[in-house]
Write a protein that holds these residues in place. Structure first.
Motif, mmCIF file in Angstrom:
data_model
loop_
_atom_site.group_PDB
_atom_site.id
_atom_site.type_symbol
_atom_site.label_atom_id
_atom_site.label_comp_id
_atom_site.label_asym_id
_atom_site.label_seq_id
_atom_site.Cartn_x
_atom_site.Cartn_y
_atom_site.Cartn_z
ATOM 1 N N SER A 124 0.974 -1.243 -0.095
ATOM 2 C CA SER A 124 0.100 0.223 0.064
ATOM 3 C C SER A 124 1.147 1.139 0.019
ATOM 4 O O SER A 124 1.825 1.357 0.722
ATOM 5 C CB SER A 124 -1.007 -0.200 1.182
ATOM 6 N N SER A 147 0.645 5.549 -0.202
ATOM 7 C CA SER A 147 -0.202 6.891 0.019
ATOM 8 C C SER A 147 0.723 8.048 -0.374
ATOM 9 O O SER A 147 1.843 8.070 -0.168
ATOM 10 C CB SER A 147 -0.862 6.979 1.258
ATOM 11 N N TYR A 148 -0.247 9.118 -1.055
ATOM 12 C CA TYR A 148 0.479 10.373 -0.988
ATOM 13 C C TYR A 148 -0.356 11.143 -0.088
ATOM 14 O O TYR A 148 -1.525 11.706 -0.266
ATOM 15 C CB TYR A 148 0.086 11.224 -2.384
ATOM 16 N N SER A 174 -3.016 11.849 2.736
ATOM 17 C CA SER A 174 -4.166 10.969 3.097
ATOM 18 C C SER A 174 -4.661 10.314 2.257
ATOM 19 O O SER A 174 -5.796 9.324 2.274
ATOM 20 C CB SER A 174 -4.987 11.942 3.857
ATOM 21 N N ARG A 175 -4.189 10.584 0.805
ATOM 22 C CA ARG A 175 -4.870 9.666 -0.380
ATOM 23 C C ARG A 175 -4.160 8.368 -0.811
ATOM 24 O O ARG A 175 -3.124 8.556 -0.957
ATOM 25 C CB ARG A 175 -4.742 10.643 -1.630
ATOM 26 N N LYS A 176 -4.778 7.370 -0.530
ATOM 27 C CA LYS A 176 -4.146 6.096 -0.824
ATOM 28 C C LYS A 176 -4.189 5.687 -2.362
ATOM 29 O O LYS A 176 -5.095 5.686 -2.850
ATOM 30 C CB LYS A 176 -4.906 4.967 -0.065
ATOM 31 N N ILE A 177 -3.116 5.461 -3.005
ATOM 32 C CA ILE A 177 -2.867 5.423 -4.317
ATOM 33 C C ILE A 177 -2.587 3.874 -4.730
ATOM 34 O O ILE A 177 -3.380 3.328 -5.734
ATOM 35 C CB ILE A 177 -1.542 5.940 -4.662
ATOM 36 N N ASN A 228 -3.423 -0.118 -2.979
ATOM 37 C CA ASN A 228 -4.096 -0.659 -1.951
ATOM 38 C C ASN A 228 -4.084 -2.267 -1.740
ATOM 39 O O ASN A 228 -4.479 -2.858 -2.596
ATOM 40 C CB ASN A 228 -5.597 -0.155 -1.957
ATOM 41 N N GLY A 248 -4.921 7.209 -13.937
ATOM 42 C CA GLY A 248 -5.066 7.247 -12.425
ATOM 43 C C GLY A 248 -5.096 6.067 -11.716
ATOM 44 O O GLY A 248 -5.422 6.199 -10.329
ATOM 45 N N THR A 267 2.741 4.994 -9.723
ATOM 46 C CA THR A 267 3.325 4.920 -8.633
ATOM 47 C C THR A 267 3.813 3.337 -8.195
ATOM 48 O O THR A 267 4.653 3.376 -7.620
ATOM 49 C CB THR A 267 2.134 5.022 -7.499
ATOM 50 N N GLU A 318 3.267 2.550 2.348
ATOM 51 C CA GLU A 318 2.677 2.772 3.764
ATOM 52 C C GLU A 318 2.768 1.372 4.687
ATOM 53 O O GLU A 318 3.083 1.458 5.734
ATOM 54 C CB GLU A 318 1.506 3.267 3.503
ATOM 55 N N ASP A 342 -8.024 2.073 -9.657
ATOM 56 C CA ASP A 342 -8.059 3.032 -8.436
ATOM 57 C C ASP A 342 -6.934 2.206 -7.298
ATOM 58 O O ASP A 342 -7.452 2.169 -6.190
ATOM 59 C CB ASP A 342 -9.506 3.061 -7.749
#
Length: 259
Positions: free
Chosen positions: A8, A10-11, A13-16, A18, A37, A42, A54, A210
């Motif tokens: 996992s 994240s940028y 609080s945004r999880k890129i 998962n 996106g 990433t 993370e 996502d």
């Protein structure tokens, strides 16, 4: 050879990404596909430890990249980035020699020059060796960057959209080149937007949406009308190309009205 375990990223609080789980082995061509996106670039950055996860881990031959220096990673993974520009007057042969950086201690040796020459021959850039990179076309520059990556002599070649902005001839030439490298035992991991190129060249495909892994398997297992329709929100038909004998994805488009 390479394992992505419960990854996992994240940028803020945004999880890129998962909880991704993907593995790939020597000699495979793994395609990373998915809508814009979905986290493909990433993932590329995480594999080379540019982005810290993370949670989860990425291992090379059982060893976590967290415990590897950038030089050590560069001896295992060569990267061809999505966007690459050089604004300085470097000769092509000097750019390719940069691929030897993880090994050079002090000054280049005969072996380094031989490897650079061989890498340029493989990518058909040897005739460009004395030309300045600022004078190259997009296709020529992409070949040079791949030559630099081959000069690293790594087990893994990681490419982020290697055929973007290239004409169809250069797209096919570059993908043929990296496919040959996979057949020689190199692990190829490539972000690919064109589903039909992925179907033709890839041994295995990881489909993201996502930041989640939606499907992982052979082209026949991943590129189904049901999966593609769900992920891309587009109805498609999947047939077998009679010429290539590979899958071919056809969007179901409404006929355009003529004036």
């Amino acid at each position: 050879m390479l394992e992505i375990k419960d990854l996992s990223v994240s940028y803020g609080s945004r999880k890129i990404l998962n909880n991704l789980n993907i593995s790939a082995e020597k000699g495979e061509f793994l395609g990373i596909i998915g809508p814009n996106g979905s986290g493909k670039t990433t993932l590329v950055k995480a594999i080379i430890n540019v982005l810290k996860p993370e949670s989860g881990d990425i291992t090379l031959n059982g060893r976590s990249i967290k415990h590897m220096s950038s030089t050590e990673i560069a001896r295992h993974i060569a990267v061809v980035s999505q966007v690459f520009s050089i604004n300085f007057e470097f000769a092509v042969k000097d750019i390719v020699m940069m691929g030897r950086t993880p090994y050079i201690k002090g000054k280049e040796c005969h072996e380094d020059f031989d490897i650079v020459e061989e890498s340029m021959k493989k990518t058909k850039t040897d005739f460009l060796k004395d030309r300045m990179v600022t004078q190259l076309s997009g296709g020529e520059l992409q070949r040079v960057i791949i030559a630099r990556a081959l000069a690293q002599q790594t087990d893994i070649l990681l490419l982020d959209e290697p055929t973007s902005h290239l004409d169809i001839t250069n797209q096919i030439d570059i993908l043929n080149l990296v496919k040959k490298e996979s057949r020689k035992g190199k692990l190829i991991i490539a972000v690919v937007h064109d589903l039909n190129l992925a179907a033709y060249y890839c041994d295995k495909i990881a489909l993201l949406r996502d930041g989640k892994l939606m499907s992982l398997g052979t082209p026949a297992e991943v590129l189904t009308p049901e999966i593609i329709g769900k992920v891309y929100n587009l109805p498609v038909e999947v047939v077998t190309n009679e010429i290539t004998n590979s899958l071919y994805v056809i969007p179901k488009l409404e006929p355009l009205a003529h004036p």
